[in-house]
Design a protein around this motif. Structure first.
Motif, PDB file in Angstrom:
ATOM      1  N   ALA A  15       0.849  -1.190   0.000  1.00 12.01           N
ATOM      2  CA  ALA A  15       0.000   0.000   0.000  1.00 12.01           C
ATOM      3  C   ALA A  15       0.877   1.230   0.000  1.00 12.01           C
ATOM      4  O   ALA A  15       1.838   1.318   0.783  1.00 12.01           O
ATOM      5  N   LEU A  16       0.551   2.192  -0.880  1.00 15.96           N
ATOM      6  CA  LEU A  16       1.323   3.424  -1.007  1.00 15.96           C
ATOM      7  C   LEU A  16       0.423   4.580  -0.597  1.00 15.96           C
ATOM      8  O   LEU A  16      -0.659   4.776  -1.169  1.00 15.96           O
ATOM      9  N   GLY A  17       0.862   5.359   0.387  1.00 20.86           N
ATOM     10  CA  GLY A  17       0.063   6.487   0.835  1.00 20.86           C
ATOM     11  C   GLY A  17       0.770   7.273   1.909  1.00 20.86           C
ATOM     12  O   GLY A  17       1.965   7.088   2.172  1.00 20.86           O
ATOM     13  N   HIS A  18       0.028   8.174   2.562  1.00 19.36           N
ATOM     14  CA  HIS A  18       0.548   9.011   3.631  1.00 19.36           C
ATOM     15  C   HIS A  18       0.088   8.464   4.983  1.00 19.36           C
ATOM     16  O   HIS A  18      -1.063   8.027   5.126  1.00 19.36           O
ATOM     17  N   ALA A  19       0.993   8.530   5.943  1.00 22.77           N
ATOM     18  CA  ALA A  19       0.684   7.975   7.258  1.00 22.77           C
ATOM     19  C   ALA A  19      -0.464   8.722   7.927  1.00 22.77           C
ATOM     20  O   ALA A  19      -1.227   8.122   8.692  1.00 22.77           O
ATOM     21  N   SER A  20      -0.613   9.996   7.650  1.00 21.63           N
ATOM     22  CA  SER A  20      -1.631  10.787   8.346  1.00 21.63           C
ATOM     23  C   SER A  20      -3.038  10.527   7.826  1.00 21.63           C
ATOM     24  O   SER A  20      -4.006  10.618   8.582  1.00 21.63           O
ATOM     25  N   THR A  21      -3.191  10.197   6.555  1.00 23.97           N
ATOM     26  CA  THR A  21      -4.523  10.049   5.969  1.00 23.97           C
ATOM     27  C   THR A  21      -4.849   8.630   5.529  1.00 23.97           C
ATOM     28  O   THR A  21      -6.027   8.293   5.386  1.00 23.97           O
ATOM     29  N   ASP A  22      -3.846   7.794   5.313  1.00 27.99           N
ATOM     30  CA  ASP A  22      -4.075   6.454   4.769  1.00 27.99           C
ATOM     31  C   ASP A  22      -3.571   5.376   5.718  1.00 27.99           C
ATOM     32  O   ASP A  22      -3.147   4.305   5.274  1.00 27.99           O
ATOM     33  N   ASP A  23      -3.608   5.643   7.019  1.00 28.55           N
ATOM     34  CA  ASP A  23      -3.040   4.689   7.966  1.00 28.55           C
ATOM     35  C   ASP A  23      -3.798   3.366   7.979  1.00 28.55           C
ATOM     36  O   ASP A  23      -3.226   2.306   8.250  1.00 28.55           O
ATOM     37  N   GLY A  24      -5.098   3.381   7.683  1.00 30.13           N
ATOM     38  CA  GLY A  24      -5.859   2.141   7.660  1.00 30.13           C
ATOM     39  C   GLY A  24      -5.369   1.192   6.587  1.00 30.13           C
ATOM     40  O   GLY A  24      -5.153  -0.004   6.836  1.00 30.13           O
ATOM     41  N   ALA A  25      -5.171   1.710   5.379  1.00 27.28           N
ATOM     42  CA  ALA A  25      -4.681   0.876   4.280  1.00 27.28           C
ATOM     43  C   ALA A  25      -3.238   0.459   4.508  1.00 27.28           C
ATOM     44  O   ALA A  25      -2.866  -0.690   4.238  1.00 27.28           O
ATOM     45  N   LEU A  26      -2.424   1.353   5.009  1.00 30.71           N
ATOM     46  CA  LEU A  26      -1.019   1.036   5.248  1.00 30.71           C
ATOM     47  C   LEU A  26      -0.876  -0.050   6.317  1.00 30.71           C
ATOM     48  O   LEU A  26      -0.045  -0.955   6.201  1.00 30.71           O
ATOM     49  N   GLY A  27      -1.668   0.042   7.359  1.00 28.69           N
ATOM     50  CA  GLY A  27      -1.549  -0.927   8.437  1.00 28.69           C
ATOM     51  C   GLY A  27      -2.001  -2.322   8.055  1.00 28.69           C
ATOM     52  O   GLY A  27      -1.541  -3.306   8.640  1.00 28.69           O
ATOM     53  N   ALA A  28      -2.886  -2.437   7.082  1.00 27.56           N
ATOM     54  CA  ALA A  28      -3.393  -3.752   6.686  1.00 27.56           C
ATOM     55  C   ALA A  28      -2.566  -4.404   5.594  1.00 27.56           C
ATOM     56  O   ALA A  28      -2.749  -5.588   5.316  1.00 27.56           O
TER      57      ALA A  28
END
Length: 909
Positions: A802-815
């Motif tokens: 998953a590619l994104g920003h920790a502040s706004t996409d933490d749900g996708a990044l964590g999964a």
């Protein structure tokens, strides 16, 4: 008293007589003073305006160069000698009073004293006075870094006419009270840089020494005890010089010995061409080459990524014994046995030379990184600061970085406002950093000032985390990526355990063919001589090291070797749309009112002028204008308290159009859906997506056709409802980020499937995906549901990144199996597998494609090496080729695998 003389008195003296005029020293009643001024954060009371003006003038324009330069310290001995200078250094805690005392004067201006007394950024003196080293002049002065062990001809000695020149000025600094704080700066610098010269090949070590010589030095005046200690250091300096000379000789010998061994081993196999009388030299030359191999492999430094040296030394040692016995017994194949020993030793040394040259670029990059991070840090201690080595900073401590300085630790910015920063070591771009942003050690503050809370320091810093060597591979401190990466580690263990098995199988095959016991022993040595396989393992490890170095050049940080390997195995990349492939800065492109007849055909279009609007085709009536303005006013009022990019765009458009937001109350945001509020008359206001209005039981059929049309153009549509009735809509357009299309293409080239994950409507999401050449989309996914969506992709057996920003996409990044967090390098430990120092989506794609390319090259290297090894073993087992062919195949395989992994990783500028 003269105002200038009065202003130059210490601050503590003036504060002791706070009831006196600071200019003329006359008694002044603070309640009846004629003039009052705030200076240095405190009230000053003057008897009249003349005294105040004279005092302010005195403390404001006093030149900073009034302080007398300290006299250079005396030299203990004037005897002519070539001894190196003594380097004295220390760390001193400074307070606001110390800063003024450094130059032997009071602070030169109110601004200077205010900066020194500010508790938020504690005062520090310049680096030339706070942490320093003193090079004592002597009749023959040499540079401290020149005692690296080179020949005396390489020493840089000051000429006689230069010795008579005036020595450099030294600023007077109070002596260090704690002797334990005094340390050798050159020694600490070398410790911080690491044993770079030892890791580099011998012909590369002088380059590092020259780089160290180029670094500037700082000076301070020593105390009397420091100067008295100078003569005692002379014997130690001579011993250090002798040890350095011995080390230089060892390095040169280590560079020459392999070449001599290769020559001796090859000569042993061809010496019979000179005649039968020369054949007696075959065995001595072969044994000499074998001795060089043992000395080189046992006494020389060992790379942690290599297999055990005994899988090569064992067969050579056994074959040497067998060849000696065969010569003593005048065996029929004595010459062939001696030739095998010579060629095996020569090939082992040749492969060592090839690999050492192949590793030079990686070692040079790591040495350059260590040198760039060997800086000092100003650590906040109470209301003052202490300048210490960066490796001594502890997590949780706060560090101050001025403009032009290198950030010494990984951390989070806690204060300092906006600052322009080169975000990583040798970064080609500049970014803005402010409170809350993560920074990495090695970044340079170009302008501004930052105060950073340290998260990682010393060897745990991002740029050193996977470059740490240790005494052994099993040492917990061993963090080299090439030694701990799963793929090279597995193959290394397989080769170490498979070599004895191959030896036994080949020996059994030769014995079954009625070979003599001497031939069986040599065949066993040839089958167990796994040089080609061992070289393939080293080449695979080298591919990982080069890939990691290439990633660091783009500001990519991997948590550990397992994260690097997981990124190489990822075959699905989920791209979070907002802020990743889109700019995250939407703009209003249309505002349209909805009446009973349907959507008004006279909506606002985007206009470059701040006037009310330009209408479609013809001038509207007053009622149309009022309806459209009311839609924007209602939406702006409801979004007043929201921080969503859509809210910012609506408020920005209202200001540009001169529309005042309506007064609403009880505004409530619904993540990913919209906003609800109460209008002044009590009607319920809803601003959000079509799905949100349907969820709130508001009919959107009247605007369904227009909404679909706008979404098909790639625009986001917000509907506005008041009192349960639809009154208007707003269309927003967000542009693609620069490099988004190139990032997606790079994923395609690496056989990684991109997936667009967005909260937008399906038509909008598909339009964006077509522009990026993405086939797989997941639209209308709320932020709280994105983690489950990513896990659903992984349930099919795919490795999902998953590619994104920790502040706004933490749900996708964590999964995700592999989380690629943009602008997160240097943040709190244990969060993301891959973190970027930049906000570039192309770097996010590179964080997956670089490990994947490294893994492919490593696999190819192992296939080539394993194939050569298998061919040699099978040839000996079936009697097709003599054992002497195996070392030759090993050298050819080594050249091939090094060529495979030498292909550079393409990294855009």
């Amino acid at each position: 008293m003269d105002p200038r003389a009065r202003a130059s008195t210490p601050t503590s003296t003036r504060e002791a007589s706070s009831a006196s005029c600071p200019a003329c020293d006359k008694p002044v009643d603070s309640l009846r003073a004629g003039q009052v001024a705030i200076l240095d954060g405190a009230f000053r009371y003057f008897c009249n305006a003349d005294c105040k003006n004279a005092y302010v003038d005195a403390v404001s324009i006093r030149p900073s160069l009034d302080a007398m330069t300290a006299e250079p310290p005396p030299v203990a001995s004037a005897a002519r000698s070539a001894q190196p200078p003594v380097v004295i250094s220390g760390v001193r805690e400074q307070s606001s009073k110390d800063v003024g005392a450094v130059a032997g004067r009071a602070p030169s201006s109110g601004r200077e004293r205010a900066a020194q007394e500010t508790p938020f950024f504690p005062p520090v003196a310049s680096r030339a006075s706070s942490t320093a080293e003193l090079r004592l002049p002597s009749p023959s002065v040499t540079f401290a870094d020149d005692v690296s062990g080179e020949d005396s001809d390489d020493e840089r000695v000051v000429a006689d006419d230069e010795r008579t020149a005036t020595p450099p000025s030294v600023r007077a600094v109070p002596p260090v009270s704690d002797v334990s704080q005094v340390h050798d700066v050159d020694a600490s610098s070398r410790e911080a840089v690491g044993d770079s010269a030892d890791e580099l090949p011998s012909d590369h070590a002088p380059e590092l020494d020259r780089d160290r010589d180029a670094s500037p030095s700082t000076l301070r005046s020593p105390s009397v005890t420091d100067v008295e200690a100078v003569p005692a250091s002379e014997p130690a300096s001579r011993r250090e010089r002798a040890a350095a000379n011995g080390s230089s000789f060892s390095r040169r010998l280590g560079a020459v010995a392999p070449v001599v061994g290769v020559f001796a081993g090859v000569l042993a196999s061809v010496v019979s061409l000179a005649g039968e009388s020369a054949g007696v030299l075959r065995l001595p030359l072969a044994l000499a080459a074998a001795a060089v191999v043992f000395a080189h492999r046992i006494l020389g430094p060992r790379d942690q990524s290599e297999p055990s040296p005994w899988i090569v030394l064992g067969p050579i040692g056994v074959a040497s014994v067998v060849a000696t016995i065969s010569a003593a017994l005048h065996g029929a194949h004595a010459e062939a046995h001696a030739s095998f020993v010579g060629l095996a030793a020569a090939s082992a040394l040749a492969v060592d030379i090839i690999l050492s040259r192949a590793r030079r670029d990686v070692l040079a990059a790591r040495a350059r990184t260590r040198k760039g991070l060997a800086v000092t840090a100003r650590v906040v201690r109470g209301e003052s600061s202490v300048e210490v080595d960066a490796s001594l900073v502890k997590p949780g401590e706060q560090v101050i970085i001025e403009a032009g300085e290198t950030i010494p630790v990984d951390g989070i910015v806690v204060a300092g406002g906006q600052a322009e920063v080169a975000p990583w070591l040798d970064s080609p771009s500049l970014v803005q950093k402010s409170e809350g942003h993560a920074v990495v050690a090695g970044a340079v503050v170009v302008s501004g000032r930052l105060r950073v809370n340290a998260t990682f320091s010393g060897g745990e810093r991002a740029w050193l985390r996977l470059s740490q060597s240790a005494s052994s591979r099993n040492d917990p401190a061993a963090r080299l990526i090439e030694a701990t990466a799963p793929l090279p580690a597995f193959v290394r263990r397989f080769v170490e355990r498979g070599a004895p098995a191959a030896s036994v199988l080949v020996a059994g095959a030769v014995y079954a063919n009625n070979g003599s016991w001497l031939d069986v022993a040599i065949a066993a040595c040839g089958g167990g001589y796994t040089l080609a396989a061992a070289t393939a393992v080293s080449a695979a490890a080298l591919a990982h090291a080069r890939g990691h170095a290439a990633a660091q050049r783009r500001g990519i940080v991997y948590k550990d070797a397992e994260a690097f390997d997981a990124a190489a195995r990822a075959d699905v990349a989920v791209l979070c749309s907002r802020g990743t492939v889109l700019l995250g800065e939407p703009e209003i492109v249309a505002v349209e009112a909805i009446t009973k007849e349907g959507v008004s055909s006279k909506g606002w279009l985007r206009s470059p002028t701040p006037s009310l609007a330009k209408y479609l085709g013809k001038s509207p009536g007053a009622k149309d204008e009022s309806d459209i303005a009311r839609v924007l006013a209602i939406a702006a009022g409801a979004e007043m308290s929201s921080t969503h990019p859509f809210a910012s765009a609506i408020l920005r458009e209202a200001r540009a159009r001169g529309v005042r937001p309506d007064n609403v109350r009880s505004a409530l945001g619904h993540s990913g859906l919209g906003v609800t509020a109460l209008a002044a008359n009590g009607d319920r206001v809803i601003v959000g997506s079509r799905a949100f209005l349907l969820q709130e039981r508001v009919s959107v059929a009247i605007a369904d056709t227009r909404t679909s049309q706008l979404e098909a153009e790639g625009r986001s549509v917000l509907l506005v409802a008041v009192g349960g009735r639809l009154v208007g809509l707003l269309a927003l357009q967000d542009g693609l980020r620069p490099g988004a299309r190139a990032a997606v293409q790079r994923l395609h080239d690496a056989r990684v499937e991109p997936v667009l994950l967005s909260g937008e409507a399906r038509d909008t999401c598909e339009t964006i995906a077509r522009a990026l050449d993405i086939e797989h989309v997941r639209p209308e996914i709320l932020p709280v549901d994105r983690g489950a969506e990513v896990r659903a992709l992984a349930d099919g057996g795919r490795i999902v990144a998953a590619l994104g920003h920790a502040s706004t996409d933490d749900g996708a990044l964590g999964a995700a199996d592999v989380s690629v967090a943009m602008e997160a390098a240097g943040s709190a430990p244990g969060e993301w597998g891959v973190a970027l120092a930049s906000d570039d989506v192309r770097d996010a794609a590179l964080s997956l494609t670089i490990p994947r390319a490294c893994r492919d090259r490593a696999r190819m290297a192992m296939v080539v090496g394993g194939l050569a090894q298998a061919l040699g073993a099978l040839g000996i087992a079936f009697g097709v080729v003599p054992p002497a062919v195996v070392p030759v195949l090993g050298v050819l395989a080594a050249a091939a695998v090094v060529a495979v992994v030498r292909e550079p990783t393409i990294v855009p500028d």
